[in-house]
Design a protein around this motif. Sequence first.
Motif, short mmCIF file in Angstrom:
data_model
loop_
_atom_site.label_atom_id
_atom_site.label_comp_id
_atom_site.label_asym_id
_atom_site.label_seq_id
_atom_site.Cartn_x
_atom_site.Cartn_y
_atom_site.Cartn_z
N GLN A 110 0.81 -1.22 0.00
CA GLN A 110 0.00 0.00 0.00
C GLN A 110 0.85 1.27 0.00
N LEU A 111 2.02 1.23 0.64
CA LEU A 111 2.87 2.42 0.63
C LEU A 111 3.37 2.71 -0.78
N GLY A 112 3.73 1.65 -1.50
CA GLY A 112 4.14 1.81 -2.89
C GLY A 112 3.01 2.35 -3.74
N LYS A 113 1.81 1.84 -3.51
CA LYS A 113 0.63 2.29 -4.27
C LYS A 113 0.39 3.79 -4.06
N MET A 114 0.49 4.25 -2.80
CA MET A 114 0.26 5.66 -2.51
C MET A 114 1.39 6.54 -3.02
N LEU A 115 2.62 6.00 -3.02
CA LEU A 115 3.74 6.74 -3.60
C LEU A 115 3.55 6.92 -5.11
N LEU A 116 3.00 5.89 -5.75
CA LEU A 116 2.79 5.95 -7.20
C LEU A 116 1.71 6.96 -7.59
N ALA A 117 0.80 7.27 -6.68
CA ALA A 117 -0.18 8.33 -6.97
C ALA A 117 0.55 9.65 -7.22
N GLU A 118 1.67 9.85 -6.51
CA GLU A 118 2.45 11.09 -6.69
C GLU A 118 3.33 11.03 -7.93
N THR A 119 3.90 9.88 -8.25
CA THR A 119 4.70 9.78 -9.49
C THR A 119 3.81 9.95 -10.71
N ARG A 120 2.57 9.47 -10.63
CA ARG A 120 1.61 9.68 -11.72
C ARG A 120 1.32 11.16 -11.90
N LYS A 121 1.21 11.85 -10.78
CA LYS A 121 0.91 13.30 -10.81
C LYS A 121 2.01 14.06 -11.56
N TRP A 122 3.25 13.59 -11.41
CA TRP A 122 4.39 14.27 -12.03
C TRP A 122 4.90 13.58 -13.31
N ASP A 123 4.22 12.52 -13.72
CA ASP A 123 4.62 11.76 -14.91
C ASP A 123 6.08 11.30 -14.82
N ILE A 124 6.40 10.65 -13.71
CA ILE A 124 7.72 10.04 -13.51
C ILE A 124 7.61 8.55 -13.82
N THR A 125 8.49 8.05 -14.65
CA THR A 125 8.48 6.64 -15.02
C THR A 125 8.91 5.78 -13.83
N THR A 126 8.17 4.71 -13.57
CA THR A 126 8.42 3.89 -12.38
C THR A 126 8.48 2.40 -12.71
N LYS A 127 9.27 1.71 -11.90
CA LYS A 127 9.43 0.26 -12.01
C LYS A 127 9.36 -0.29 -10.59
N VAL A 128 8.52 -1.31 -10.34
CA VAL A 128 8.28 -1.82 -8.99
C VAL A 128 8.62 -3.31 -8.92
N LEU A 129 9.28 -3.71 -7.83
CA LEU A 129 9.58 -5.13 -7.56
C LEU A 129 8.81 -5.57 -6.32
N ASP A 130 8.09 -6.69 -6.44
CA ASP A 130 7.38 -7.24 -5.28
C ASP A 130 7.21 -8.75 -5.48
N PRO A 131 7.25 -9.54 -4.39
CA PRO A 131 7.11 -10.99 -4.54
C PRO A 131 5.71 -11.45 -4.94
N SER A 132 4.69 -10.61 -4.72
CA SER A 132 3.32 -11.03 -5.00
C SER A 132 2.82 -10.50 -6.34
N PRO A 133 2.32 -11.36 -7.22
CA PRO A 133 1.74 -10.89 -8.48
C PRO A 133 0.47 -10.07 -8.28
N GLU A 134 -0.10 -10.12 -7.05
CA GLU A 134 -1.31 -9.37 -6.75
C GLU A 134 -1.03 -8.12 -5.91
N ALA A 135 0.22 -7.68 -5.85
CA ALA A 135 0.59 -6.53 -5.02
C ALA A 135 -0.22 -5.29 -5.40
N PRO A 136 -0.67 -4.49 -4.42
CA PRO A 136 -1.49 -3.31 -4.70
C PRO A 136 -0.88 -2.34 -5.71
N ALA A 137 0.46 -2.24 -5.75
CA ALA A 137 1.11 -1.25 -6.63
C ALA A 137 1.21 -1.70 -8.08
N ARG A 138 0.80 -2.91 -8.40
CA ARG A 138 1.05 -3.45 -9.74
C ARG A 138 0.35 -2.66 -10.85
N LEU A 139 -0.77 -2.02 -10.53
CA LEU A 139 -1.56 -1.36 -11.57
C LEU A 139 -1.13 0.08 -11.85
#
Length: 384
Positions: free
Chosen positions: A18-47
């Motif tokens: 969830q922390l990654g998901k909320m951080l990505l709300a801010e990268t989306r706001k600024w159009d910063i390209t992001t890459k995320v690593l997580d062990p779960s294919p269902e991680a909240p930040a995947r989308l």
Amino acid sequence: MTNYFSSDFTLGILGGGQLGKMLLAETRKWDITTKVLDPSPEAPARLACNEFVVGSLTDYDTVYNFGKGVDVLTIEIEHVNVQALEALEAEGVRVYPSPKTLSIVQDKVDQKLFYGEKGIPTSPFSVFESPRVLQEEALEYELNYPLVWKSARFGYDGNGVKVLRNDNDLEGLPEGLCVVEDFVPFEKELAVIVARSSTGEIAAYPVVEMEFHPEANQVEYVLCPARISDDIAEKAQALALRTAECFEVVGLLAVEFFLTKEGEVLVNEVAPRPHNSGHYSIEASYTNQFEQHLRAILGLPLGSTESKAAAVMVNLVGAEGYTGEVVYKNIEQIMALPGVTPHIYGKRETRPFRKMGHVTIVNEDINQARRIAEEVKRTIQVIA
């Protein structure tokens, strides 16, 4: 200056919760390209990221290879492979927080020893090779209960921590290095989020007050501002700033405190990342903690840490007795209350005490916000 916006610059994030998901709300706001690593294919930040990689956060090769493909690497969880981060940093990847900071924070024994070395006030403690050694000491000497047992590594909210009230509580503790602290009969538990930029700029958010669930050892409510005197608030903020400088952290450092009945402020633990105690800032602050973390690690000017209103955050955790596909019962009722904003983390399956979301209540009056928070807590149920 690096062009971070609408460019090929890539920010890597270790952890997709969830922390990654909320951080990505801010990268989306600024159009910063992001890459995320997580062990779960269902991680909240995947989308919400540009590229999502499934893999272990503790495997050297996985973390190293992931980090080779980004310009700046940050975390949303501390339990990552530090050796891989050291190698990446040596090869020119900017890693924030630094591997040096992370290695201290990952180990609660090292963390407590660090406080002693730097003169940071904390509760008295002893280190034991294992709970078995602690049990042997209990047989030989009368232990001064209550005490707090903490596993040296891999603990988090509600896990790896136990209050020991008698010898029976020593049974069943997991093996491994541990720290045992004197139980502090505190008046309140407080926290301060500090932002420290790669340029050295530093700023502290207002002091918040945390109310914990008596059984799960999880935060139930976070109140901002804390209901404390100005003197105590200034003392806590000053100590949080000094602690962040001692760690030489870049990004955010959440500093948790005990406020004693005598008015002492003792550092309990720290987390070098966005933190549960700062979630209120999304609705209540001029610059929320997630945007501030980005500003800090990218060397951009820090934003204002002041609040626009008083706020209370309520954690939404899975109700006892329910495991399975989540249902947020009565969520429509809480959304009809004034100043209420729910955040749903995107975890499809609930289980007892699992963090599933949070609700923020903003109001001009902190006491009124707390009353509405109580109503929110009574009304919504996270069930299956």
